[in-house]
Design a protein around this motif. Structure first.
Motif, PDB file in Angstrom:
ATOM      1  N   ASN A 385     -51.578 -21.200 -43.267  1.00 31.83           N
ATOM      2  CA  ASN A 385     -50.534 -20.184 -43.236  1.00 31.83           C
ATOM      3  C   ASN A 385     -50.558 -19.387 -44.537  1.00 31.83           C
ATOM      4  O   ASN A 385     -50.240 -19.913 -45.599  1.00 31.83           O
ATOM      5  CB  ASN A 385     -49.168 -20.855 -43.030  1.00 31.83           C
ATOM      6  CG  ASN A 385     -48.008 -19.889 -43.174  1.00 31.83           C
ATOM      7  OD1 ASN A 385     -48.172 -18.671 -43.080  1.00 31.83           O
ATOM      8  ND2 ASN A 385     -46.824 -20.441 -43.383  1.00 31.83           N
ATOM      9  N   LEU A 386     -50.894 -18.114 -44.447  1.00 31.52           N
ATOM     10  CA  LEU A 386     -51.006 -17.276 -45.640  1.00 31.52           C
ATOM     11  C   LEU A 386     -49.646 -17.047 -46.315  1.00 31.52           C
ATOM     12  O   LEU A 386     -49.588 -16.685 -47.490  1.00 31.52           O
ATOM     13  CB  LEU A 386     -51.645 -15.931 -45.273  1.00 31.52           C
ATOM     14  CG  LEU A 386     -52.155 -15.065 -46.417  1.00 31.52           C
ATOM     15  CD1 LEU A 386     -53.333 -15.728 -47.131  1.00 31.52           C
ATOM     16  CD2 LEU A 386     -52.557 -13.683 -45.923  1.00 31.52           C
ATOM     17  N   MET A 387     -48.565 -17.284 -45.587  1.00 31.50           N
ATOM     18  CA  MET A 387     -47.226 -17.065 -46.129  1.00 31.50           C
ATOM     19  C   MET A 387     -46.528 -18.363 -46.512  1.00 31.50           C
ATOM     20  O   MET A 387     -45.319 -18.368 -46.790  1.00 31.50           O
ATOM     21  CB  MET A 387     -46.376 -16.275 -45.123  1.00 31.50           C
ATOM     22  CG  MET A 387     -46.920 -14.888 -44.857  1.00 31.50           C
ATOM     23  SD  MET A 387     -45.932 -13.974 -43.643  1.00 31.50           S
ATOM     24  CE  MET A 387     -46.790 -12.389 -43.661  1.00 31.50           C
ATOM     25  N   ALA A 388     -47.287 -19.454 -46.548  1.00 33.66           N
ATOM     26  CA  ALA A 388     -46.692 -20.754 -46.879  1.00 33.66           C
ATOM     27  C   ALA A 388     -46.044 -20.719 -48.267  1.00 33.66           C
ATOM     28  O   ALA A 388     -46.631 -20.207 -49.227  1.00 33.66           O
ATOM     29  CB  ALA A 388     -47.753 -21.846 -46.830  1.00 33.66           C
ATOM     30  N   GLY A 389     -44.837 -21.241 -48.354  1.00 35.17           N
ATOM     31  CA  GLY A 389     -44.146 -21.327 -49.637  1.00 35.17           C
ATOM     32  C   GLY A 389     -43.437 -20.062 -50.061  1.00 35.17           C
ATOM     33  O   GLY A 389     -42.792 -20.037 -51.123  1.00 35.17           O
ATOM     34  N   LEU A 390     -43.542 -19.010 -49.274  1.00 35.09           N
ATOM     35  CA  LEU A 390     -42.889 -17.751 -49.621  1.00 35.09           C
ATOM     36  C   LEU A 390     -41.539 -17.652 -48.926  1.00 35.09           C
ATOM     37  O   LEU A 390     -41.390 -18.072 -47.783  1.00 35.09           O
ATOM     38  CB  LEU A 390     -43.759 -16.569 -49.207  1.00 35.09           C
ATOM     39  CG  LEU A 390     -45.179 -16.522 -49.791  1.00 35.09           C
ATOM     40  CD1 LEU A 390     -45.927 -15.315 -49.256  1.00 35.09           C
ATOM     41  CD2 LEU A 390     -45.139 -16.507 -51.311  1.00 35.09           C
ATOM     42  N   SER A 391     -40.576 -17.112 -49.608  1.00 37.35           N
ATOM     43  CA  SER A 391     -39.250 -16.932 -49.025  1.00 37.35           C
ATOM     44  C   SER A 391     -38.884 -15.460 -49.016  1.00 37.35           C
ATOM     45  O   SER A 391     -39.416 -14.662 -49.795  1.00 37.35           O
ATOM     46  CB  SER A 391     -38.202 -17.720 -49.817  1.00 37.35           C
ATOM     47  OG  SER A 391     -38.148 -17.256 -51.159  1.00 37.35           O
ATOM     48  N   ILE A 392     -37.990 -15.109 -48.131  1.00 35.27           N
ATOM     49  CA  ILE A 392     -37.518 -13.733 -48.074  1.00 35.27           C
ATOM     50  C   ILE A 392     -36.580 -13.478 -49.244  1.00 35.27           C
ATOM     51  O   ILE A 392     -35.680 -14.267 -49.531  1.00 35.27           O
ATOM     52  CB  ILE A 392     -36.816 -13.455 -46.732  1.00 35.27           C
ATOM     53  CG1 ILE A 392     -37.844 -13.493 -45.594  1.00 35.27           C
ATOM     54  CG2 ILE A 392     -36.094 -12.109 -46.752  1.00 35.27           C
ATOM     55  CD1 ILE A 392     -37.261 -13.319 -44.221  1.00 35.27           C
ATOM     56  N   ASN A 393     -36.831 -12.357 -49.943  1.00 33.91           N
ATOM     57  CA  ASN A 393     -36.023 -11.978 -51.110  1.00 33.91           C
ATOM     58  C   ASN A 393     -36.053 -13.061 -52.193  1.00 33.91           C
ATOM     59  O   ASN A 393     -35.035 -13.344 -52.832  1.00 33.91           O
ATOM     60  CB  ASN A 393     -34.576 -11.673 -50.707  1.00 33.91           C
ATOM     61  CG  ASN A 393     -34.478 -10.401 -49.905  1.00 33.91           C
ATOM     62  OD1 ASN A 393     -35.273  -9.496 -50.078  1.00 33.91           O
ATOM     63  ND2 ASN A 393     -33.499 -10.339 -49.015  1.00 33.91           N
ATOM     64  N   GLY A 394     -37.240 -13.642 -52.397  1.00 36.94           N
ATOM     65  CA  GLY A 394     -37.384 -14.642 -53.456  1.00 36.94           C
ATOM     66  C   GLY A 394     -37.469 -13.979 -54.824  1.00 36.94           C
ATOM     67  O   GLY A 394     -37.191 -12.796 -54.993  1.00 36.94           O
ATOM     68  N   THR A 395     -37.889 -14.744 -55.795  1.00 28.84           N
ATOM     69  CA  THR A 395     -37.967 -14.230 -57.154  1.00 28.84           C
ATOM     70  C   THR A 395     -39.410 -14.207 -57.629  1.00 28.84           C
ATOM     71  O   THR A 395     -40.283 -14.865 -57.060  1.00 28.84           O
ATOM     72  CB  THR A 395     -37.133 -15.087 -58.114  1.00 28.84           C
ATOM     73  OG1 THR A 395     -37.635 -16.439 -58.074  1.00 28.84           O
ATOM     74  CG2 THR A 395     -35.676 -15.070 -57.712  1.00 28.84           C
TER      75      THR A 395
END
Length: 464
Positions: A385-395
């Motif tokens: 998953n290329l988006m693993a560990g990413l959150s929406i509106n993260g820092t």
């Protein structure tokens, strides 16, 4: 001007469905020519076609004509209908046609028998007659124009090029009619969908083909100039046209392509786009990008990109409008070929295997998940998953923008790179397996994962 309400391609289930189109590419000098018609009516005729452009701002982007009577897009993206018989008469629109994400229905009519000058030449786009022109001159009553069997061989009817054999069209054509001796309005070929208000195709039920007329459906891959009207007026020259140019991107199921109008830092950063908006080639020692015509906010979507030439920087993934105003070509979430790394907002991290010339990189984007996920495949082998560990509106550098901003497929190149994209409607790379999604849409090298669909308007209407 983006005609969003009028020519998105049918997302309804209208009674008349178009299964195929034909891709034309200017760089390949592709055209269809008919040299065998009998002499026809020189005063009255109608041309109707659905057109999807893939390149913009090319002078003499010829759609249809013969000799010095022709219909084309100019370098300024105006639409022009020119008639010449020793004197030039011309209708040139004063609005632009720059929407590469959708289909235009164009009808051109000549009828010099009319007593009123403005009735002797007409243009309709998406069912609406054009009435505002930067140039507006009409032929005299009963003027004649060589077209088809009259005069020299330069007058043979041609699709996709000027009579001299140059100045070709880039894009798709579908459901093409030419009626010789008959003047029909646009509503003979299309109608307004009652549910959506969108102009959609309908079958022509008249018999006004005359001695030269034809209907090209492009549904016979072995003869893409076959006349389906029953008149037998087949094209006898298919110049550089092969079965591989047949497409399923049509006005009744419009597929995603690459958009020459979308780039992070303006036109200087566009990747040159060819082959029906599916091929992007970079030859410059500079970052060049290409984004897709369709962005998604929900649903599960599949597409493929062949990394035909991997040099310098070669990266594939998605971008978001959130980043378009910034001069950062590695923004978004992309898979970097030379290192196998993930770039998210220009921040690199370990991800998967490297890829090289000829590898096919596939994407399964799940916009229904929160946060979204995107599984990446190299030659059908999952890289994760290329988006693993990413959150929406993260820092910091590792985050995703809100889904409602829309996520768009994207390719990035630096130095010598070639990307051949396959969103399912057409691709320039050879397909061996011809897999489709569960709805039967798209033609892919690998089968889309269960529950993932091609980026086309019929699927978007159901899942998007």
């Amino acid at each position: 001007v983006l005609q969003r309400t009028a020519n998105r391609g049918s997302i309804s289930t209208g009674p008349y469905q178009i299964d195929n189109s034909l891709k034309f590419e200017r760089d390949n000098s592709e055209s269809i020519v008919t040299t065998t018609q009998a002499a026809g009516n020189q005063k009255t005729w109608t041309f109707s076609a659905w057109i999807k452009r893939s390149r913009l701002s090319y002078d003499w982007d010829n759609i249809f004509g013969a000799g010095t009577i022709y219909t084309l897009f100019t370098a300024e993206d105006d639409l022009v209908f020119t008639m010449y018989n020793g004197t030039t008469y011309q209708l040139q629109t004063d609005r632009k046609f720059r929407d590469t994400s959708a289909w235009y229905h164009i009808v051109v009519q000549l009828d010099t028998t009319q007593s009123t000058a403005s009735n002797r030449a007409k243009i309709w786009v998406n069912g609406v007659q054009e009435t505002s022109f930067s140039t507006e001159t009409y032929p005299n009553q009963n003027d004649t124009f060589d077209l088809g069997g009259q005069g020299s061989s330069a007058n043979w009817i041609q699709l996709g090029r000027f009579y001299s054999g140059a100045r070709h069209f880039s894009g798709y054509m579908a459901d093409v009619y030419y009626l010789n001796g008959t003047a029909e309005d646009a509503d003979a070929f299309g109608e307004t969908d009652e549910d959506t208000g969108i102009w959609i195709p309908k079958a022509y039920t008249g018999s006004g083909y005359g001695t030269q007329g034809f209907h090209y459906k492009f549904d016979n891959a072995s003869d893409l100039g076959e006349d389906s009207s029953g008149e037998g007026h087949n094209a006898n020259q298919k110049n550089n046209i092969t079965a591989a140019d047949q497409a399923t991107d049509t006005p009744t199921n419009n597929f995603c392509t690459l958009n020459p109008l979308m780039a992070n830092a303006g036109p200087a950063n566009y990747l040159p786009i060819t082959e029906g908006g599916t091929k992007a080639v970079n030859t410059a020692a500079a970052y060049k990008i290409a984004n897709s015509t369709f962005g998604v906010t929900s649903g599960k979507w599949y597409w493929e990109v062949k990394a035909t030439d991997v040099n310098g920087v070669t990266a594939i993934g998605v971008t978001m409008p959130f980043f378009w105003d910034a001069d950062y070509t590695l923004q978004g979430c992309i898979y970097y070929g030379q290192t196998g790394q993930r770039y998210n907002n220009a921040s690199a991290s370990t991800f998967g295997a490297t890829y090289t010339d000829g590898d096919i990189i596939s994407f399964a984007l799940d916009m229904d998940a929160t946060p979204p996920t995107m599984t990446v495949y190299k030659n059908n082998s999952s890289q994760g998953n290329l988006m693993a560990g990413l959150s929406i509106n993260g820092t910091g550098g590792a985050f995703l923008p809100p889904k409602e901003d829309g996520y768009f497929p994207k390719v990035v190149g630096y130095n010598a790179n070639t990307f051949e994209c396959n969103f399912g409607g057409y691709t320039s790379f050879s397909i061996s397996s011809a897999a489709s999604d569960a709805n039967g849409y798209g033609t892919f090298e690998y089968a889309p994962p269960t529950g993932y669909y091609a980026l086309c308007t019929k699927n978007l209407a159901e899942y998007g």
